[in-house]
Design an enzyme around this catalytic site. Structure first.
Site, mmCIF file in Angstrom:
data_model
loop_
_atom_site.group_PDB
_atom_site.id
_atom_site.type_symbol
_atom_site.label_atom_id
_atom_site.label_comp_id
_atom_site.label_asym_id
_atom_site.label_seq_id
_atom_site.Cartn_x
_atom_site.Cartn_y
_atom_site.Cartn_z
ATOM 1 N N CYS A 2 0.822 -1.213 0.000
ATOM 2 C CA CYS A 2 0.000 0.000 0.000
ATOM 3 C C CYS A 2 0.858 1.266 0.000
ATOM 4 O O CYS A 2 1.891 1.303 0.661
ATOM 5 C CB CYS A 2 -0.844 0.081 1.254
ATOM 6 S SG CYS A 2 -1.802 -1.368 1.618
ATOM 7 N N LYS A 576 6.660 -4.254 -3.931
ATOM 8 C CA LYS A 576 8.094 -3.990 -3.737
ATOM 9 C C LYS A 576 8.484 -4.047 -2.257
ATOM 10 O O LYS A 576 9.479 -4.636 -1.906
ATOM 11 C CB LYS A 576 8.439 -2.619 -4.338
ATOM 12 C CG LYS A 576 9.910 -2.255 -4.259
ATOM 13 C CD LYS A 576 10.738 -3.111 -5.201
ATOM 14 C CE LYS A 576 12.219 -2.911 -5.042
ATOM 15 N NZ LYS A 576 12.970 -4.065 -5.567
HETATM 16 C C1 F6R Z 1 12.556 -10.690 -4.742
HETATM 17 C C2 F6R Z 1 12.222 -9.565 -3.891
HETATM 18 C C3 F6R Z 1 11.710 -9.865 -2.532
HETATM 19 C C4 F6R Z 1 12.513 -9.057 -1.496
HETATM 20 C C5 F6R Z 1 11.929 -9.277 -0.089
HETATM 21 C C6 F6R Z 1 12.749 -8.556 0.961
HETATM 22 O O1 F6R Z 1 12.969 -10.258 -5.998
HETATM 23 O O2 F6R Z 1 12.348 -8.431 -4.249
HETATM 24 O O3 F6R Z 1 11.762 -11.220 -2.252
HETATM 25 O O4 F6R Z 1 13.832 -9.471 -1.556
HETATM 26 O O5 F6R Z 1 10.627 -8.814 -0.063
HETATM 27 O O6 F6R Z 1 12.804 -7.191 0.729
HETATM 28 P P1 F6R Z 1 13.877 -6.262 1.407
HETATM 29 O O7 F6R Z 1 15.206 -6.669 0.906
HETATM 30 O O8 F6R Z 1 13.476 -4.891 0.981
HETATM 31 O O9 F6R Z 1 13.773 -6.483 2.897
#
Ligand code: F6R
Length: 581
Positions: A2, A576
């Site tokens: 969100c 993301k």
């Molecule tokens: C895979 C991807 C997700 C992130 C995960 C952790 O391509 O982007 O699996 O790696 O959500 O996110 P961060 O690194 O931001 O804690």
């Protein structure tokens, strides 16, 4: 996940809210809505769809008023429906709320409010915030007190923006939220990128605080009501200039950017972390998704080269580690610094008096505020939902960290950057392989030793970007069960560089090949057993093979998505930043 946005200024709010929501689309969502305040009335419009679609159908940007809030929802509580979309309005119609996060005790609060006669129209946890605010405001007629009395009741992690008593308010607890300023205009947003084109300065709102904003002033308070001083920060220039350049998608641009981004890792902060953790006997390395795969590389290197006990743990599972040893520390790896499971794990460690450190890309995130020391990966803003450049920067940082701990230089970043650019020159060959593989539904990715985390990362990229069911496995493990599935229709990617894993992997290839499967070999040397060869360059020191072998596999996953007409920047159902449990 969100995104929330708020505006109070001298222009009409609605078109600005739409523009900012579009910039935050990369975070992921399923429905859209905005509320504006016009002549003492709150007007709300919301619907399932993209920002452009909903705006076209409902003319969101035509709503009048100079105060407004907006939301793109990624469903957690309640299906993807128009009613469940945000904003949510209180029963009086005088308070509107947009929320990111989860209110864990919402059923309890909802029941209490229903007993008092409040009605609920959605299945969301967020609607309770609007009605609880109404209850507290009617009791006190004081904006500040009604926020304080509301947050005291809420359990979970949340960021919300509300229009209350003709004022715009921002509330933050373990979820991201920033304030942006320009002249008499005030913005509130989930991230800096959402408002970077509109504002001159940013306030990073403290965690566990709220803010009351109008054209003249901004007041920030802790949840207990004490006034908090804030500082104005500038927007980093790399955020201002983010664009796709000549690339069709951000994902491809970010894959290509790795020749540059890898050079930006902050060696000084990594060296400092190395000094600190050198004396710690037991390390818990945590992360989610791609960052967990980086944690596996860290576990391998630290276990092999340092005298340490190392656990690599998926952040969500950290709660089973109840008996943390005194001489231990946690290292959280994260791109965004917003991932709820990672933040929860860090909170647990801190509550157990264990120091928490982080290898992190966004140094202004919630995670940065919670950790004792930050090793900065500095790869710049990553817009594609699938992690690419953030992964290579994480593993480069890990090589530097472990190298510093044992006084060995594992990598020369410029040398690695050149290797990456050599691989990227083979883009066309990989594109051609993807044309041949575009109809496959299942694939195995095999590797051994330090290459296993790359197999796991490759499987993740294939699932996310190209929607192919992919499973990573240690080479020898296949014959302990999954062998039964191997036949003429099976495709197997084998990560097979010429190092001490090579001979064992060749044995596995023979075994698979004799059952009819097709082999996609990722190696610096050709082997006639390969049906397709993905060539990687020779490297000076074999230990750094993982850093180069992931690049063609990112490209392969990207081009498979293109062949299948999928949007690689926005994989279905994914967000993301995963800011909820
Ligand atoms: C895979 C991807 C997700 C992130 C995960 C952790 O391509 O982007 O699996 O790696 O959500 O996110 P961060 O690194 O931001 O804690």
């Amino acid at each position: 996940m969100c995104s929330i946005i708020g505006y109070h200024g001298d222009r009409t709010a609605a078109p600005i809210l739409i523009k900012c929501l579009k910039k935050m689309e990369y975070r992921g969502y399923d429905s859209v809505g905005i509320s504006t305040q016009y002549r003492n009335t709150i007007i709300t419009k919301k619907k399932i769809g993209t920002v452009s679609e909903v705006n076209k159908k409902m003319e969101l940007d035509k709503l009048p008023g100079k105060i407004g809030i907006g939301h793109t929802r990624w469903a957690t509580h309640g299906n993807v429906t128009d009613i469940n979309a945000h904003p949510h309005t209180s029963n009086s119609g005088k308070i509107s709320v947009v929320h990111n996060g989860i209110i864990e005790n919402y059923i309890e609060i909802k029941n209490e409010l229903m007993k008092m006669g409040y009605k609920f129209y959605s299945d969301t946890d967020s609607e309770v915030i609007a009605n609880l605010l109404q209850y507290n405001f009617e009791k006190t007629t004081n904006v500040k007190l009604s926020i304080m009395n509301t947050v005291i009741k809420l359990r979970g992690q949340y960021a919300f923006i509300t229009i209350l008593d003709n004022k715009l308010l921002a509330v933050r607890y373990n979820s991201p939220l920033i304030i942006g300023l320009k002249d008499n205009e005030r913005f509130i947003a989930s991230d800096v990128f959402g408002v970077s084109a509109e504002v001159d300065n940013i306030i990073y709102l403290n965690d566990g605080s709220f803010s009351i904003l109008n054209e003249k002033k901004i007041q920030c308070y802790g949840f207990d009501g004490h006034l908090i001083k804030y500082t104005l920060s500038n927007i980093e220039s790399n955020i201002l200039t983010v664009s796709k350049k000549h690339y069709q998608y951000f994902t491809l641009k970010e894959i290509f950017e790795q020749t540059e981004s890898i050079l930006q890792v902050d060696i000084k902060s990594i060296n400092e972390l190395a000094k600190i953790v050198s004396n710690i006997k037991r390390l818990y390395i945590i992360g989610s998704g791609t960052s967990y795969n980086a944690a596996l590389i860290a576990k391998y290197l630290l276990s092999k080269f340092c005298d340490k006990i190392v656990e690599a743990i998926v952040a969500e599972e950290f709660e089973i580690f109840q008996n943390m040893n005194r001489n231990s520390a946690l290292i959280a790896i994260s791109q965004s610094g917003e991932t709820a499971d990672v933040i929860n794990a860090v909170n647990m460690a801190v509550n157990a008096n264990i120091h928490a450190y982080t290898i992190l890309n966004i140094p202004t995130s919630v995670l940065a505020m919670k950790c004792n020391n930050i090793a900065k990966t500095n790869c710049g803003l990553e817009i594609g939902v699938a992690a690419t450049k953030s992964f290579t920067s994480q593993i480069a940082s890990i090589y530097i960290l472990v190298g510093k701990m044992i006084h060995v230089k594992f990598i020369d970043l410029h040398y690695v950057s050149n290797l990456i650019s050599t691989i990227l020159k083979n883009e066309l060959e990989i594109q051609n392989i993807s044309k041949s593989l575009k109809n496959i539904i299942n694939i195995y990715v095999l590797a051994k030793g330090i290459h296993y985390p790359i197999a796991s990362e490759c499987a993740l990229k294939l699932k996310e970007l190209s929607r192919i069911h992919a499973e990573s496995m240690f080479g020898g493990e296949l014959k302990h069960g999954a062998f039964t599935l191997i036949d003429n229709n099976t495709h197997v990617i084998v990560i097979n560089p010429q190092d001490d894993t090579y001979d064992d992997m060749v044995i596995s290839i023979h075994e698979i090949k004799s059952r009819g499967a097709k082999i996609i070999g990722v190696s610096n040397t050709y082997n006639k057993l390969y049906d397709y060869w993905i060539k990687i360059p020779n490297v000076r020191d074999k230990i750094i093979f993982p850093l180069v072998e992931i690049i063609p596999l990112q490209l392969l996953s990207y081009y498979l998505a293109i062949e299948k007409n999928l949007d690689p920047d926005h994989p279905k159902n994914l967000a993301k930043s995963v800011t909820v449990k």
